[in-house]
Scaffold this motif. Sequence first.
Motif, short mmCIF file in Angstrom:
data_model
loop_
_atom_site.label_atom_id
_atom_site.label_comp_id
_atom_site.label_asym_id
_atom_site.label_seq_id
_atom_site.Cartn_x
_atom_site.Cartn_y
_atom_site.Cartn_z
N ASP A 8 -5.75 -1.06 -8.46
CA ASP A 8 -4.82 -1.59 -7.46
C ASP A 8 -3.91 -0.43 -7.04
OD1 ASP A 8 -5.77 -4.22 -7.60
OD2 ASP A 8 -4.61 -4.56 -9.43
N LEU A 9 -4.37 0.32 -6.03
CA LEU A 9 -3.71 1.58 -5.70
C LEU A 9 -2.39 1.38 -4.96
CD1 LEU A 9 -3.99 4.69 -5.74
CD2 LEU A 9 -5.06 4.51 -3.50
N LEU A 10 -2.38 0.54 -3.94
CA LEU A 10 -1.20 0.44 -3.07
C LEU A 10 -1.00 -1.00 -2.63
CD1 LEU A 10 0.92 2.07 -1.26
CD2 LEU A 10 -0.80 1.93 0.54
N SER A 11 0.25 -1.40 -2.55
CA SER A 11 0.55 -2.73 -2.01
C SER A 11 1.87 -2.70 -1.25
CB SER A 11 0.61 -3.77 -3.12
OG SER A 11 1.70 -3.53 -3.99
N PHE A 12 1.90 -3.37 -0.12
CA PHE A 12 3.12 -3.61 0.66
C PHE A 12 3.48 -5.07 0.45
CE2 PHE A 12 2.49 0.43 2.26
CZ PHE A 12 3.33 0.78 3.32
N GLU A 13 4.68 -5.32 -0.04
CA GLU A 13 5.10 -6.69 -0.32
C GLU A 13 6.29 -7.06 0.55
OE1 GLU A 13 5.85 -6.86 -4.51
OE2 GLU A 13 3.76 -6.40 -5.06
N LEU B 213 4.42 2.96 9.28
CA LEU B 213 3.79 2.36 8.10
C LEU B 213 3.25 3.43 7.16
CD1 LEU B 213 1.62 -0.81 8.00
CD2 LEU B 213 0.85 1.24 6.81
N VAL B 214 2.49 4.39 7.70
CA VAL B 214 1.89 5.39 6.81
C VAL B 214 2.94 6.35 6.24
CG1 VAL B 214 -0.40 5.27 7.82
CG2 VAL B 214 1.26 6.88 8.76
N ASN B 215 4.07 6.49 6.92
CA ASN B 215 5.13 7.35 6.39
C ASN B 215 5.84 6.71 5.20
OD1 ASN B 215 4.92 9.63 8.02
ND2 ASN B 215 6.17 8.75 9.65
N LEU B 216 5.67 5.40 5.03
CA LEU B 216 6.25 4.73 3.86
C LEU B 216 5.39 4.94 2.62
CD1 LEU B 216 7.36 1.29 5.38
CD2 LEU B 216 8.82 3.23 4.83
N ILE B 217 4.11 5.29 2.81
CA ILE B 217 3.19 5.42 1.66
C ILE B 217 3.58 6.58 0.75
CG2 ILE B 217 0.79 5.84 0.99
CD1 ILE B 217 -0.05 4.36 3.57
N PRO B 218 3.87 7.78 1.28
CA PRO B 218 4.30 8.87 0.40
C PRO B 218 5.79 8.82 0.05
CG PRO B 218 3.31 9.68 2.46
CD PRO B 218 3.67 8.25 2.66
N THR C 280 9.07 -4.26 -0.83
CA THR C 280 8.72 -3.22 -1.81
C THR C 280 7.38 -2.59 -1.49
OG1 THR C 280 9.88 -4.49 -3.53
CG2 THR C 280 8.42 -2.72 -4.26
N VAL C 281 7.34 -1.27 -1.55
CA VAL C 281 6.08 -0.52 -1.47
C VAL C 281 5.72 -0.12 -2.89
CG1 VAL C 281 4.88 1.49 -0.56
CG2 VAL C 281 6.61 0.34 0.85
N LYS C 282 4.56 -0.56 -3.37
CA LYS C 282 4.15 -0.24 -4.74
C LYS C 282 2.93 0.69 -4.73
CE LYS C 282 5.88 -4.34 -7.16
NZ LYS C 282 5.53 -5.48 -8.04
N LEU C 283 3.00 1.69 -5.57
CA LEU C 283 1.89 2.63 -5.75
C LEU C 283 1.45 2.54 -7.19
CD1 LEU C 283 0.29 4.73 -4.11
CD2 LEU C 283 1.88 6.46 -4.93
N CYS C 284 0.20 2.18 -7.41
CA CYS C 284 -0.34 2.00 -8.77
C CYS C 284 0.49 0.99 -9.56
CB CYS C 284 -0.39 3.34 -9.50
SG CYS C 284 -1.37 4.59 -8.64
#
Length: 580
Positions: free
Chosen positions: A336-341, A381-386, A395-399
Amino acid sequence: MKNDIMQAMKTLIKFLKPYKIQAVLAPCFKMLEAFFELFVPLVMTKIIDEGIGKGETSLVVKYGLILVALGIVGLVASVTAQFFSARSAVGFATSLKESLFAHVMSFSFSQNDSFNSSTLITRLTGDVNQVQTGVNMTLRLFLRSPFIVFGAAIMAMLIDVKCALVFCVAIPVLSVIVFGIMLGTVPLFKRVQSALDKMIVTGRENLSGVRVIRAFNLQEKETKRFKDENDVYTALISRASGISALLNPLTYVIVNLALCAILSRGTKQFVYGNMTQGELIAIVNYMSQILVELIKLADLIILLNKTFASADRIEEIFKITPESSAGALCDFDSEDLLSFEDVSFTYAGAGAESLSHISFKVKKGETIGIIGGTGSGKSTLVNLIPGFYVATEGTVKLCGRNIQELDKDKIKERIGIVFQEYYAIKGTIRDNVTFGAPDATEEDIDKALTDSQSKEFVSGKSKGLETEVSERGTSLSGGQKQRLMIARALVRKPEILILDDSSSALDYVTDKKLREAVKKLPMTVFIVSQRTSSVLTADRILVLDDGELKGCGTHEELLQNCPVYREIYESQTKEDEKTK
């Protein structure tokens, strides 16, 4: 205003600490020079009264040699002081520039948004240079000039108290004038620097986009815009300089009035036999010394006004506290690599949300397409990933971990991103490709060029990887620059690859080959595009419209269930058919 100035100077003074010995020695040697200078009128008195007055040639020679000795000692002290003050100021400015640049480099995207690049360049160069000059001149004159002024007044009192009383009246009046004008011009000079910022922004925009301006024949319009801003800058600096220019004439008026009073009193004393000719000349010389030093002090005050304004602008940068990147390490092996909640985001100062209640999950190794019209929120959206920006809500969750709890620097090391605006550096093609991976092997570089569809055009260059790339990559076509930027991201072997509309300049065949090559790589890929052809083969496609997630699924699913996607696809398909 006073508190702002004090805070700014307190922040900047720490950069002078490594040079505190030089900073102390410089004014000390200047004081030594001033000390010997105060004895010159007394020696002249001896020459006139005892040498010339009595016809004693030997005394004239003796005191003349003493004058020469005082001059030599003063010269040595002055040169030494200037050496130490220059070394202190240059070292101070060097440390300040390095620290200021490093501070700016640590800004988050949102903090960078609060300043445009032109104003940062102005503050990093022009403002720092202004402060450097202020430090240099302060070390040389700030103690010397007041010492000469008060020292000359005291020495004059030793000759004739009543004549010297004129000094006691003139000096306070002059102080009121000098500091009054200083307080009135500090805010003006700050406005001058702001106007200069604006003018530089306009100049930079026009020089960068000169081809577009000429293509649309807008030279006259842009020239007028620059002229209008230059006129505003000129008016402000003329006003500030005009007020500052009052210092010298007002100083001359007060000093000359004082000189007239001294000559009137001194002449009477000379006629009555209470004062010698040499003593009268000595008092006049002391007043001349005061005049010269007050002019220097007035110029220093004008310079300090500009220095304080520049220091305050530099302090504005240092006031911004960089967001901490420290945190836990991220395990990219998680499925579960990435999730936007329920993520929403609003840019600082913007009235409306750029993203509203976005929710989705991404598995490791998936290819995710993101499509939508201009301004739909794809890049946001993609700028929130890093973690470039922090979600306003949700919440943006990574792993499985909130990205704000993770070490952002470590995250960026594992993410490759190609922005819409490609950043090509002046150097070779190799320099550009290995920009983020200086230790990349030849094998790594070759594979990155192959996968990014860059190898053919790079091999076609006479010098291959050693081909020089001009500033901003103007020697390359748009498609070549895009492919090099993709190669730069791939050579790092990232866990997550983000392609933010990075194939817009590629033809359909090259774009297809690129997607097929990227699809085979062991990484999770986000492809942002306005072309449905670029995301057709993605495992899932996110459809954005006005910051909202309107659909999520495969190409076939979205054609059935998402009107927004279907409209985009059909409009592009019809357009393609027309062009055939």
